[in-house]
Every structure is written in structure tokens, then in C-alpha cells.
Write a protein that holds these residues in place. Structure first.
Motif, PDB file in Angstrom:
ATOM      1  N   SER A 116       0.839  -1.192   0.000  1.00 45.47           N
ATOM      2  CA  SER A 116       0.000   0.000   0.000  1.00 45.47           C
ATOM      3  C   SER A 116       0.875   1.243   0.000  1.00 45.47           C
ATOM      4  N   ILE A 117       0.194   2.364  -0.088  1.00 40.40           N
ATOM      5  CA  ILE A 117       0.816   3.660   0.101  1.00 40.40           C
ATOM      6  C   ILE A 117       0.660   3.980   1.589  1.00 40.40           C
ATOM      7  N   GLN A 118       1.391   4.930   2.091  1.00 43.32           N
ATOM      8  CA  GLN A 118       1.362   5.264   3.519  1.00 43.32           C
ATOM      9  C   GLN A 118      -0.073   5.381   4.048  1.00 43.32           C
ATOM     10  N   PRO A 119      -0.451   4.598   5.081  1.00 47.04           N
ATOM     11  CA  PRO A 119      -1.798   4.713   5.634  1.00 47.04           C
ATOM     12  C   PRO A 119      -1.959   5.992   6.450  1.00 47.04           C
ATOM     13  N   ILE A 120      -3.198   6.422   6.548  1.00 49.23           N
ATOM     14  CA  ILE A 120      -3.519   7.601   7.356  1.00 49.23           C
ATOM     15  C   ILE A 120      -4.270   7.118   8.593  1.00 49.23           C
ATOM     16  N   PRO A 121      -3.739   7.378   9.805  1.00 53.77           N
ATOM     17  CA  PRO A 121      -4.445   6.948  11.016  1.00 53.77           C
ATOM     18  C   PRO A 121      -5.572   7.913  11.367  1.00 53.77           C
ATOM     19  N   ALA A 122      -6.617   7.360  11.982  1.00 55.52           N
ATOM     20  CA  ALA A 122      -7.745   8.170  12.448  1.00 55.52           C
ATOM     21  C   ALA A 122      -8.176   7.656  13.811  1.00 55.52           C
ATOM     22  N   ASP A 123      -8.291   8.557  14.784  1.00 53.08           N
ATOM     23  CA  ASP A 123      -8.808   8.176  16.095  1.00 53.08           C
ATOM     24  C   ASP A 123     -10.321   8.114  16.004  1.00 53.08           C
ATOM     25  N   VAL A 124     -10.859   6.930  16.250  1.00 46.69           N
ATOM     26  CA  VAL A 124     -12.303   6.728  16.183  1.00 46.69           C
ATOM     27  C   VAL A 124     -12.732   6.141  17.524  1.00 46.69           C
ATOM     28  N   GLY A 125     -13.209   7.011  18.391  1.00 48.90           N
ATOM     29  CA  GLY A 125     -13.559   6.558  19.739  1.00 48.90           C
ATOM     30  C   GLY A 125     -12.312   6.076  20.446  1.00 48.90           C
ATOM     31  N   ASP A 126     -12.329   4.829  20.911  1.00 48.12           N
ATOM     32  CA  ASP A 126     -11.167   4.280  21.598  1.00 48.12           C
ATOM     33  C   ASP A 126     -10.341   3.383  20.679  1.00 48.12           C
ATOM     34  N   GLU A 127     -10.546   3.496  19.371  1.00 46.20           N
ATOM     35  CA  GLU A 127      -9.809   2.697  18.399  1.00 46.20           C
ATOM     36  C   GLU A 127      -9.029   3.608  17.452  1.00 46.20           C
ATOM     37  N   VAL A 128      -8.004   3.032  16.858  1.00 39.83           N
ATOM     38  CA  VAL A 128      -7.307   3.711  15.774  1.00 39.83           C
ATOM     39  C   VAL A 128      -7.632   2.947  14.497  1.00 39.83           C
ATOM     40  N   TRP A 129      -8.164   3.670  13.523  1.00 38.69           N
ATOM     41  CA  TRP A 129      -8.433   3.100  12.209  1.00 38.69           C
ATOM     42  C   TRP A 129      -7.334   3.572  11.274  1.00 38.69           C
ATOM     43  N   PHE A 130      -6.949   2.716  10.342  1.00 41.57           N
ATOM     44  CA  PHE A 130      -5.938   3.054   9.359  1.00 41.57           C
ATOM     45  C   PHE A 130      -6.573   2.988   7.980  1.00 41.57           C
ATOM     46  N   THR A 131      -6.482   4.085   7.234  1.00 39.86           N
ATOM     47  CA  THR A 131      -7.065   4.109   5.899  1.00 39.86           C
ATOM     48  C   THR A 131      -5.975   3.871   4.859  1.00 39.86           C
ATOM     49  N   PHE A 132      -6.278   2.992   3.936  1.00 39.89           N
ATOM     50  CA  PHE A 132      -5.376   2.668   2.845  1.00 39.89           C
ATOM     51  C   PHE A 132      -6.115   2.959   1.548  1.00 39.89           C
ATOM     52  N   ARG A 133      -5.552   3.822   0.727  1.00 35.03           N
ATOM     53  CA  ARG A 133      -6.183   4.150  -0.544  1.00 35.03           C
ATOM     54  C   ARG A 133      -5.488   3.404  -1.673  1.00 35.03           C
ATOM     55  N   THR A 134      -6.229   3.215  -2.753  1.00 41.21           N
ATOM     56  CA  THR A 134      -5.629   2.607  -3.936  1.00 41.21           C
ATOM     57  C   THR A 134      -4.757   3.641  -4.636  1.00 41.21           C
ATOM     58  N   PRO A 135      -3.762   3.212  -5.387  1.00 43.68           N
ATOM     59  CA  PRO A 135      -2.875   4.167  -6.058  1.00 43.68           C
ATOM     60  C   PRO A 135      -3.599   5.126  -7.000  1.00 43.68           C
ATOM     61  N   ASP A 136      -4.710   4.691  -7.571  1.00 47.75           N
ATOM     62  CA  ASP A 136      -5.433   5.568  -8.495  1.00 47.75           C
ATOM     63  C   ASP A 136      -6.496   6.414  -7.788  1.00 47.75           C
TER      64      ASP A 136
END
Length: 169
Positions: A116-136
Motif C-alpha cells: 500500500s501507500i502510507q496509511p492515514i491513522p484516524a482516532d475513532v472513539g477508543d480505536e485507531v483506524w488506518f485508511t489505505f487508498r488505492t494508487p489511483d
């Protein structure tokens, strides 16, 4: 260490900082290292971990807390870089997420997320979500990472690129 690309606080207040070689592009001879400021101090102590061996002889960038002394880092796979594209290391899916345990000094690849490309972390309540986008930029997937098993669980998928995720009460 040329620059810090991530830092995290542990539950006990220790601050860990990951230094890399400028997103793995400025100086290919510089290696990833992790250093610490203990909760009882305002200066770095003698903790120094170069996780190259534990990361399969690879370098990493970013450090995002998952739980306790465990964090997610993004590991560079040089063999995935397009040698004909000078910015491939930044724009192509050439990294995989790994879970590192800063206390045990261990590292494990997250098995169910591929390059993947560098994930973007997001604080969602008491969890950390990591978003991974496609190259396009056509879609984004958001995962949580189980700190015990290292497994990723898909939380959502959407069209386009997602920059921020917020959970409302």
C-alpha cells in the motif's frame, strides 16, 4: 536519524520516536531507529532500537500507537519500487504495515493487508483506524489492527480517497 516520522505515547507516558531517512528517500544508507523519552524525564534515555533485522532487513517510516507498547509502522519493500520512476517510493504501493512491540522489540507483518501507500491513522472513539487508498485514488479501505494478533479487520470501504474519519456519539 535524519528526521522523525512518527511518535507515540504509551499507557505509562513514555514517548517513543521513530527516526527514518526522510520517508526512506533522502539517504538510503540511513537506517530506521526508535528512541525514547521516559515518562519520568524530559530528555531521551539510553533506549535505542534499530528494528531492521526484526523488519526482515527493511526500513520503516511512521509510528502510530495501537495499544500499550504496540504500534503500527509502514515497512518499505525496495524490490517493489519502480526503478523508472524517481518518486515511486512515495506514490506507489511499496510498503506493508507491521506491528512493532517497543518493549519486547519484536515486529510482525500485518498478514491480511498487502502492499500500500502510507496509511492515514484516524482516532475513532477508543480505536485507531488506518485508511489505505488505492494508487489511483478510486477507493479507500479502513482497518483496525488487533494489537494481540496483529490481524487487520476491515471496518469500511468507500469510493475515492478518505482523509478523515470521525465517529459521532
Amino acid at each position: 536519524m535524519l528526521g522523525a516520522s512518527g511518535a507515540m505515547l504509551t499507557d505509562n507516558g513514555d514517548l517513543y520516536v521513530l527516526g527514518d531517512n526522510g520517508f526512506n528517500v533522502i539517504d538510503p544508507t540511513a537506517t530506521t531507529c526508535i528512541i525514547r523519552i521516559p515518562s519520568t524525564s524530559d530528555t531521551f534515555d539510553d533506549y535505542l532500537w534499530n528494528p531492521r533485522v526484526e523488519l526482515g532487513n527493511r526500513e520503516a517510516t511512521n509510528l502510530v500507537s495501537i495499544s500499550g507498547t504496540k504500534a503500527l509502522t509502514n515497512v518499505l519493500y525496495p524490490e517493489q519500487i519502480d526503478p523508472t520512476n524517481p518518486i515511486s517510493v512515495v506514490v506507489d504501493p511499496v510498503r506493508r504495515p507491521w506491528v512493532v512491540d517497543l518493549q519486547a522489540r519484536t515486529a510482525t507483518v500485518v498478514p491480511n493487508i498487502s502492499f500500500s501507500i502510507q496509511p492515514i491513522p484516524a482516532d475513532v472513539g477508543d480505536e485507531v483506524w488506518f485508511t489505505f487508498r488505492t494508487p489511483d485514488f478510486s477507493s479507500t479501505r479502513a482497518y483496525t489492527i488487533n494489537p494481540t494478533t496483529g490481524e487487520a479487520t476491515l471496518q469500511m470501504q468507500t469510493e475515492g480517497q478518505t482523509f478523515t474519519i470521525t465517529r459521532f456519539p
